[in-house]
Design a protein around this motif. Sequence first.
Motif, short mmCIF file in Angstrom:
data_model
loop_
_atom_site.label_atom_id
_atom_site.label_comp_id
_atom_site.label_asym_id
_atom_site.label_seq_id
_atom_site.Cartn_x
_atom_site.Cartn_y
_atom_site.Cartn_z
N GLY A 118 -13.31 13.66 32.57
CA GLY A 118 -14.23 14.75 32.87
C GLY A 118 -15.01 15.18 31.64
O GLY A 118 -16.20 15.49 31.72
N LEU A 119 -14.34 15.17 30.49
CA LEU A 119 -15.03 15.50 29.24
C LEU A 119 -16.12 14.48 28.93
O LEU A 119 -17.23 14.84 28.53
N GLN A 120 -15.80 13.21 29.12
CA GLN A 120 -16.80 12.16 28.90
C GLN A 120 -18.01 12.37 29.81
O GLN A 120 -19.15 12.27 29.37
N TYR A 149 -23.26 22.17 28.64
CA TYR A 149 -23.27 23.17 27.58
C TYR A 149 -22.03 23.01 26.68
O TYR A 149 -20.91 22.81 27.16
N CYS A 150 -22.24 23.11 25.36
CA CYS A 150 -21.18 22.90 24.37
C CYS A 150 -19.94 23.74 24.64
O CYS A 150 -18.81 23.23 24.57
N GLN A 210 -13.04 22.86 28.18
CA GLN A 210 -12.28 21.77 28.79
C GLN A 210 -11.45 21.01 27.76
O GLN A 210 -10.35 20.54 28.06
N VAL A 211 -11.95 20.88 26.53
CA VAL A 211 -11.17 20.27 25.45
C VAL A 211 -9.91 21.09 25.22
O VAL A 211 -8.81 20.54 25.08
N SER A 212 -10.06 22.40 25.22
CA SER A 212 -8.91 23.28 25.03
C SER A 212 -7.87 23.09 26.14
O SER A 212 -6.66 23.04 25.88
N ALA A 237 -2.65 20.87 27.80
CA ALA A 237 -1.87 20.02 28.70
C ALA A 237 -1.08 18.98 27.93
O ALA A 237 0.10 18.72 28.23
N LEU A 238 -1.68 18.36 26.92
CA LEU A 238 -0.97 17.39 26.09
C LEU A 238 0.14 18.04 25.28
O LEU A 238 1.24 17.48 25.14
#
Length: 99
Positions: A30-32, A40-41, A47-49, A54-55
């Motif tokens: 989804g990030l890709q 938008y940044c 989403q990166v957060s 999750a990891l």
Amino acid sequence: MSDQPTVHGYTSEKSSHLKRLRRIEGQVRGLQRMVEEDKYCIDILTQVSAATKALQSFSLELLEEHLSHCVVEAAQRGGPEAEEKVREASDAIARLVRS
């Protein structure tokens, strides 16, 4: 050498772990897609957060399983293997703390 498969601390939860990892993989895809679509940044960073969290959650659960299974069993047997398992766990914890 034994033909028995190795049983790890996570083995009993393997299907659950794989399901979680597939969800995380979907988040990364989804990030890709968001970058490809020029989103938008701040939305991407949000989403990166979520993927990072999750990891982290997955890694803590896996660590707990390792400690309660692999390290405990080695400690009960004693000797150099026990020391090695404790050192491995300590190193893994240090890596998680630094990340």
